[in-house]
Enzyme design. Structure first.
Site, PDB file in Angstrom:
ATOM      1  N   ASP A 527      18.954  69.685   7.895  1.00 31.81           N
ATOM      2  CA  ASP A 527      19.767  70.846   7.573  1.00 31.81           C
ATOM      3  C   ASP A 527      18.867  72.033   7.246  1.00 31.81           C
ATOM      4  OD1 ASP A 527      22.221  72.243   6.844  1.00 31.81           O
ATOM      5  OD2 ASP A 527      21.375  72.192   4.826  1.00 31.81           O
ATOM      6  N   HIS A 530      14.879  75.649   9.611  1.00 31.24           N
ATOM      7  CA  HIS A 530      13.952  76.777   9.719  1.00 31.24           C
ATOM      8  C   HIS A 530      13.469  77.269   8.363  1.00 31.24           C
ATOM      9  CE1 HIS A 530      18.097  78.129   9.610  1.00 31.24           C
ATOM     10  NE2 HIS A 530      17.666  79.121   8.874  1.00 31.24           N
ATOM     11  N   ASP A 628      29.516  74.671  11.552  1.00 30.51           N
ATOM     12  CA  ASP A 628      29.289  76.002  10.955  1.00 30.51           C
ATOM     13  C   ASP A 628      30.022  77.103  11.721  1.00 30.51           C
ATOM     14  OD1 ASP A 628      27.479  74.952   9.111  1.00 30.51           O
ATOM     15  OD2 ASP A 628      25.826  75.096  10.531  1.00 30.51           O
TER      16      ASP A 628
END
Length: 1533
Positions: A527, A530, A628
């Site tokens: 999750d 980045h 999302d």
């Protein structure tokens, strides 16, 4: 092509760091590291952390790999070290050059996923994943009934959001305890554990064929996590991160402002609790600038206390014993040193710099006051700069804050939070505050109390456009102060530091969390990948892979750059990157994403099993919607669910969706606020039932069909993809299997706009589908049904009951309700195309066809594949054996072609335009592009080698093949028109091409290539089998160079060599096509292609004999070598061998060196060839037994070769003097009259051969001026008259050899007998040999001692320690020029040189003359040096016009071979260390030739390059002597 193991080669290049390049490999592959040209010859060691077999992986543990050299030869072109990849994950490699790191990168090995009771493999491209919000699954004992929906819908992987205890916000990603299973799943009477979860996951894997993955969240923990308060060091708090104090003060001030706004305290200033317009937003801005910022003095955290600093400075100035500081370092200016504790006015300055900057002129109080004032002024200036900087931060903070307020309260697409309250403050808080409310000043006092400040922790969030490799909470980042964080107020950001020791509890806790996950699940989703510190993720994944070696790792990256994505993918070993179809704005973009994320083009070339490792793009998990994403029904329409998910599932990669999409839930299922449960599976449920679903619900029935199809296409190798944008809304995707040539074509009519409110045309374009439609796999339409409309249920997450799909599977075309009519159109004789006319292809419909080739083409492909299996096992699948094929195809190609001679292979593989024109043909021309370099197969292979690895099917070459059979017919007819075995090869190709012409045009480039590469590689093997063991056992480089021999040595329609003596019994003969009579057909060497390849300009004495050792003797072509030596011997006249041979009858005897190169070749022949001395007794048919005889036919006057040799020696000692026949413009339009006078002789004192005059150029540097404008016509650029150094060396070699032979009585002459002044004189070979030996170094070496008495012209010396280029030139300065010719003498007569002097001269040549490929032909320090050859330039420049500088600088390749061979010879005499360095140099230089050879479409080495290796368009593209001398160097190695 034969072996089937997949091998990839990675070329290592100096200083090449490939950390941002993704290399993906599969388990079972072999990876070979090979040395690139920059590293060949160097001591390179490759290190990797890929573990030895049986070891466990340790990221920090590197070991070196052993080099393997398959040919055991000294050149490095084939040397490699390898890894057999049997383990999934990310592995690092780097390489050292000596002890210095020179480059490196990462490789990612894909996991092998297994599923089912039989543990069968689930290929990554077959994955069909569905995401579930775990908290919506309800109590654990009800999970199975809810997960069954995924099984029935055809999914084979389930992604669970975290299963752990959730934080106060109830967000699925804010975890209160990473180690505990969420207690919501338990019943009052039954507590469930991880063990129960593991059992369910195992059941799904074994019984349902479903794998399970779940998230790991490493960035943050819920703000109410118990353990974070026990271990506050795990967060960014005001004790371990004091740089956040100013941001915290601002955050609290904004919280108090928010509370005041909520209580209506700012209503009078225009800001009520409910913010509704821009005016109120401007009022907020004003309040912050006027009321908030002035109160909190943020700038003070960055400033110096002026009064305190001045007093400290004054104290230091007045100290009696203060050390006098000399002149300050001018680079050091006074600057503010930030207080590490971030106290107000706590910053300082370096007092030493201050004392050195502000120096009082005496010790009086006035001077000290003045000094202190200057100091104060400077501090105030520095403080003002900080104030300005903080103002700049505050400006950004207000802008970000207002942006946030706008989104949350005013924006149409925002959450519209309503009035400001304590629950929904003006802006999200950036820090936790676990204390009672207090006044701002009391609050601020806490930041200096460690036991309180440690609980003031920073929340996590994300920063738009930030560098993902930078941690935004670390010192040096102002994100919190500038309010640039989009903050998650329910989570605390975790602070790991750089290694486990920096925060032991946190690392151990998260490692345990990871291990629980890896124990029970087959994969993880990283999750927020980045913004996860990359070293943390590496550490955790290493722990996970120890427990689950084939861990499937997926991640979503929002870095905005493929390079940055690759850093994460390569270092973490991410298996699949999540890609979103929702990012597409229209159907066109959605189709483009399908093409981007997987598969190769339809009709792609077959790639060899051994091939370079190419950079990849990350494997995709292509999702029609992620959890999302906003709801596509809101964004697009409910009708788009089916077509878009069909488009996504047709991609050749993993595909996925999120629970709720298939049920048509018309809103986003929130990961934070959704508390209802998913529906259960019940085959009997009615559409109106909100808590249960079945195949009548939403698009579930169609989803099952497309999921099953996706898995079939992945499993059965439908790896080729074609996307066709039929119109604005219709996307057709083809998946094609390259082995059985079946296609599946989906046609989807998307509905990005709601069909009820938007116009869609009834007219749908017809479609043309090549091949025969076998069945309709699926047709499905989104339709409305009469039932109750959608109403959001209170307990279940329900979808729209009034929309469903009508589906039919596996029907015949005529049963379709979507296809109105299907007709057959044929495009050309073998194109079978079906035209489809649609009806009812309404928005929201899809139809999928299974298409085969038409039966005729299917048989033709099968037969082709059957015959191609002799070249590669790749073609076994889909092959078909038939009995009625052309009989020639029953014979393996290798046995037909094995009868070809090397001369015939020259015709089959090569022949440039002018050679082919002699036979009345030419090279194939591709319209609007260019002609092939060769008429033979190499011409085609050079282009295919360029386009095959890139799969460039749009290349004009492929267009030409698809458009018609011209090229196919050219290849076979050209060969059939010849005789013997060549025609047989042509017939075999013609028989194969008969089937090739019967397959669809789009497949022709791929199969044409497969046929040709099979034939071509077989022909190369046949060529090498006829060569010496040196070639057969040689490296790839040696083998490819040796083909230069086949390229250059051939027989044209008219033989170029004069006829040999008929009494030779082993000459090759053929029948003349015109006269039908038997004629000799000896092969001759072309000097270079394309300029010197045919007619009288093909054969040159000098070029032939410089090239003969390398191209014919080293390669074992002894008969051809002997015939060429004897043919030229027959043309001896005036004691000279001709330069331009002109078949002997048009020969020109204008060169002084060809005869010496010829003698050197006879010597080499005798030494290399078994029983080579026999050649001395071979008959030579003299064309000119006397200087003036007319050309005689072969056999008229025969004499043994040794007599011809003696005559050449005799004539030189006697002295040669004649005028060329037909002197004048008819034989040379540039030469001045005196140039036609030829002289040569031997100096009685020195034994040196000399000759020439200043109007002719009798050595290889033979450029004659031809410009009237520059007035150089008829003047040689490099006459080199006198004794040229290489001729002296060659003559010494010949004299020494003949002396040795005469002593053994093999050569009958011990001396030469000549007439001088009317008397006969004899000169013995012994005496001649001694004279050269005694005089050479004395007269040719330029001493390093300026007072050397041997030096005739000390004033002309401008380089010392070299060997002169000539001795006794008519222009004495020419003797002293540095050129590469002395290296030739070093190789053929090394005894002439003192090793130390030779070595020094070679070092100078290396420094001054050696270029990337060739040797500069003149010292660059010489005033006439010019390294760029342009034969077309005609200007006033005497030294350049019309290419006058041909040998005055441009870098010629053939001398490089002699330079390197000389270095090798003398380095052995200079000791082992020098020898080792020289080996490196030689390999390194040769590696550049290798690269050129591989890249050249001519497959050769050029005549010359311009300076520094630049391409020269006037050079021959491939030159015999260039290839030969490089091959000789490799032979010496």
């Amino acid at each position: 092509m034969g072996h089937s193991k997949q091998i990839r080669t990675l070329l290592l290049n100096e200083m090449e760091k490939l950390e941002k390049t993704l290399f993906r490999l599969e388990q079972g592959f072999e990876l070979q590291f090979r040395l690139g040209p920059t590293l060949q010859g160097k001591a390179v060691t490759v290190y990797t952390n890929y573990p030895f077999p049986g070891e466990t992986f340790n990221r920090e543990k590197f070991h070196s790999l052993q080099w393997e050299n398959p040919t055991e030869r000294e050149d490095d072109s084939d040397k490699y070290c390898k890894l057999n990849l049997q383990q999934a994950g990310s592995f690092q490699y780097y390489f050292l050059q000596g002890n210095e790191k020179s480059g490196g990168g990462y490789i990612v090995v894909d996991p092998i996923l297994r599923v089912g009771a039989d543990n069968h493999v689930l290929p990554l491209d077959c994955v069909t994943l569905q995401t579930f919000l775990t908290k919506c699954l309800g109590p654990f004992d009800e999970w199975e009934s809810r997960l069954r929906v995924a099984k029935e819908s055809g999914y084979n992987m389930i992604h669970f959001t975290p299963l752990q205890t959730l934080g106060l916000s109830r967000s699925s990603y804010s975890l209160a305890d990473q180690l505990e299973l969420n207690p919501d799943f338990s019943r009052p009477n039954k507590k469930y554990t991880w063990h129960d979860v593991g059992q369910l996951v195992e059941k799904l894997k074994k019984e349902w064929d479903i794998l399970c993955i779940t998230d790991v969240v490493y960035n943050h923990t819920a703000a109410n996590s118990k353990w974070i308060h026990e271990h506050p060091e795990s967060a960014y708090n005001l004790v371990n991160s004091p740089h956040l104090k100013p941001a915290w003060v601002l955050d609290r001030a904004l919280w108090h402002l928010s509370c005041d706004v909520a209580e209506g305290k700012y209503r009078e200033k225009g800001v009520p609790a409910l913010i509704e317009n821009d005016h109120q937003m401007n009022c907020i801005r004003k309040i912050i600038w006027e009321d908030i910022y002035p109160k909190i003095h943020l700038w003070e955290f960055f400033q110096v206390d002026v009064h305190k600093a001045v007093e400290q400075f004054r104290g230091l100035l007045t100290q009696e014993n203060r050390k006098i500081i000399s002149q300050p370092d001018p680079k050091q200016h006074l600057k503010i040193i930030q207080d590490p504790e971030y106290r107000r006015l706590g910053c300082t300055v370096d007092m030493n710099i201050a004392l050195a900057t502000f120096i009082p002129h005496d010790n009086g109080p006035a001077a000290i006051d003045e000094c202190c004032n200057w100091f104060r002024k400077r501090i105030e200036e520095l403080n003002a700069e900080k104030h300005q900087l903080v103002n700049y931060h505050q400006e950004q903070a207000v802008n970000c804050l207002l942006g946030n307020v706008f989104y949350e309260r005013l924006a149409g697409h925002g959450p519209k939070l309503g009035p400001v309250t304590r629950k929904h403050p003006l802006v999200t808080r950036y820090f936790t505050f676990p204390f009672e409310e207090m006044t701002p000043s009391t609050e601020e006092s806490m930041i200096h109390l460690p036991n309180k400040a440690c609980f003031l922790m920073a929340h996590n969030g994300w920063v738009m456009g930030d560098d993902p490799l930078r941690n935004f909470a670390e010192p040096g980042s102002d994100v919190y102060l500038r309010r640039e964080l989009i903050c998650w107020g329910d989570s605390v950001k975790l602070r790991y530091g750089n290694k486990p020791e920096d925060c032991p509890y946190l690392w151990a806790h998260m490692k345990k969390y990871t291990e629980i996950t890896a124990t029970h699940f087959q994969g993880v989703r990283l999750d927020n990948c980045h913004s996860t510190p990359i070293h943390v993720a590496e550490y955790m994944l290493d722990a996970a892979r120890k427990l689950q070696p084939n861990l499937y790792v997926v991640a979503e990256l929002f870095t905005g750059s493929e390079d940055l994505d690759n850093i994460f993918v390569t270092r973490l070993g991410i298996s699949s990157l999540i890609r979103e179809a929702m990012s597409a704005a229209d159907s066109h973009e959605e189709g483009r994403l399908v093409y981007r994320y997987g598969g190769e083009p339809v009709g792609s070339f077959v790639q060899p099993c051994l091939r370079p490792l190419m950079p990849a793009i990350a494997h995709a998990l292509f999702m029609d919607i992620t959890h999302d994403n906003e709801c596509p029904i809101v964004h697009r329409s409910a009708y788009d669910a089916l077509p878009s998910s069909t488009i996504v599932s047709m991609a050749s990669c993993a595909s996925g969706s999120t629970k709720g999409y298939d049920e048509l839930v018309p809103h986003q299922i929130s990961v934070v606020s959704e508390e209802r449960f998913y529906t259960k599976w019940n085959p009997e449920a009615l559409p109106s039932n909100t808590g249960e679903v079945n195949f009548q619900s939403g698009i579930i029935a169609a989803r099952r069909a497309i999921n099953k199809l996706h898995q079939e296409l992945g499993a059965k190798g439908f790896i080729q993809v074609y996307v066709d944008q039929v119109d604005q809304d219709i996307v057709a995707v083809t998946r094609h299997s390259p082995s059985i040539h079946q296609s599946v074509v989906s046609v989807s009519r998307t509905a990005f706009r709601n069909p009820k409110t938007s116009f869609y045309s009834k007219e749908v374009p017809h479609m043309y589908i090549p091949g025969k439609i076998e069945e309709v796999v699926l047709e499905a339409r989104t339709i409305e049904r009469h039932t109750i409309p959608y109403k959001k249920d209170e307990n279940s997450i329900n979808g729209m009951p009034d929309i469903t799909v009508e589906i039919r599977e596996h029907i015949q075309l005529n049963e379709s309700k979507i296809v109105k009519h299907a007709g057959i159109v044929t495009k050309g004789p073998n194109e079978f195309v079906q035209e489809i006319e649609f009806e009812n292809l309404t928005p929201g419909s899809v139809i999928i066809f299974r298409v085969s080739l038409d039966p005729h083409a299917q048989v033709a492909v099968g037969i082709l594949r059957n015959h191609l299996t002799q070249f590669s096992p790749h073609f076994k699948s889909g092959s078909l054996a038939v009995d009625n094929a052309d009989p020639i195809l029953k014979i393996p190609f290798a046995s037909i072609a094995s009868k070809l001679t090397l001369a015939e292979l020259n015709q089959v593989l090569y022949r440039c335009e002018s050679e082919e024109q002699e036979d009345g043909g030419g090279c194939y021309n591709i319209p609007n592009w260019s002609s092939l370099k060769y008429a033979g197969l190499q011409g085609l292979m050079s282009i295919l080698a360029e386009i095959r690895p890139r799969n460039d099917l749009g290349h004009p070459f492929c267009d030409n093949l698809r458009s018609g059979d011209w090229m196919i017919d050219y290849v076979s007819s050209r060969l059939i028109s010849r005789s013997g075995t060549i025609a047989e090869v042509g017939k075999w190709l013609q028989a194969m091409f008969l089937y090739l012409k019967q397959i669809p045009r789009y497949l022709i480039p791929c199969y044409f290539d497969a046929i040709l590469i099979g034939a071509y590689t077989t022909l190369l093997d046949i060529a090498w089998k006829q060569m010496s063991s040196f070639v057969q056992n040689g490296s790839t480089f040696v083998k490819h160079l040796s083909l230069g021999s086949v390229q250059m040595c051939g027989v044209g329609k008219f033989p170029s060599l004069p006829l040999l003596s008929p009494s030779l019994t082993d000459l090759p003969y053929r029948v003349n096509e015109i006269t039908k009579e038997k004629e000799q057909c000896c092969g001759s060497l072309a000097a270079g292609l394309p300029h010197f390849s045919a007619g009288i300009f093909r054969c040159w004495g000098r070029d032939t004999f410089i090239a003969l050792r390398g191209l014919l003797l080293v390669t074992g072509r002894y008969l051809e070598a002997r015939n060429i030596i004897l043919a030229f011997a027959g043309t001896l006249r005036h004691g000279l061998i001709p330069n331009l041979l002109g078949e002997g009858t048009h020969a020109r005897y204008n060169c002084r060196d060809a005869v010496w190169w010829w003698l050197q070749c006879i010597q080499d022949y005798c030494k290399i060839v078994p029983n080579g001395l026999d050649i001395l007794r071979c008959p030579v048919s003299r064309m000119y037994p006397t200087d003036d005889s007319v050309p005689l036919s072969a056999g008229t006057v025969d004499q043994p070769l040794f007599e011809v040799i003696q005559e050449a020696m005799q004539r030189h000692v006697q002295g040669i003097q004649f005028r060329e026949r037909n002197a004048g413009p008819q034989i040379d339009r540039n030469m001045k009259d005196e140039g036609f006078n030829i002289t040569a002789g031997v100096d009685e004192e020195t034994g040196f051969v000399y000759g020439g005059n200043r109007f002719n150029c009798g050595t290889w540097m033979d450029k004659m001026g031809e410009s009237d404008r520059a007035r150089n016509r008829g003047i040689p650029a490099t006459p080199r008259d006198g004794s040229a150094v290489e001729i002296v060396g060659l003559s010494k070699s010949a004299v020494r050899w003949l002396l040795e032979l005469s002593r053994k009585n093999i050569f009958p002459y011990h001396e030469v007998r000549v007439k001088r002044h009317g008397k006969f004189v004899t000169v013995s070979y012994d005496e001649w040999n001694r004279k050269i030996q005694d005089n050479f170094e004395k007269l040719f070496h330029v001493s390093e001692d300026p007072s050397d008495f041997n030096e005739k012209h000390p004033e002309l010396v401008h380089k010392r320690g070299i060997y002169k280029d000539s001795y006794g030139a008519s222009s004495p300065w020419c003797d002293y020029q540095l050129r590469p010719n002395f290296t030739i003498a070093m190789v053929v007569a090394p005894e002439l040189f003192t090793p130390e002097k030779a070595w020094k001269a070679l070092e100078i040549a290396e420094k001054k003359l050696l270029g990337p490929l060739g040797m500069k032909t003149l010292d660059p320090d010489d005033m006439v040096y010019c390294g760029i050859y342009d034969n077309a330039l005609d200007n006033d420049n005497y030294n350049l016009a019309k290419g006058f500088n041909y040998h005055q600088g441009p870098e010629w390749l053939w001398p490089t071979g002699y330079f390197l061979r000389a270095k090798l010879y003398f380095s052995k005499l200079m000791g082992p260390e020098t020898n080792a360095k020289t080996m490196f140099l030689v390999k390194n230089v040769l590696s550049r030739h290798y690269v050129h050879l591989e890249r050249s479409p001519w497959k050769g080495l050029p005549e010359l390059t311009n300076e520094n290796g630049q391409y020269c368009p006037f050079s021959c593209e491939t030159q015999a002597w260039s290839i030969a001398t490089v091959l000789e160097t490799l032979y010496d190695l």
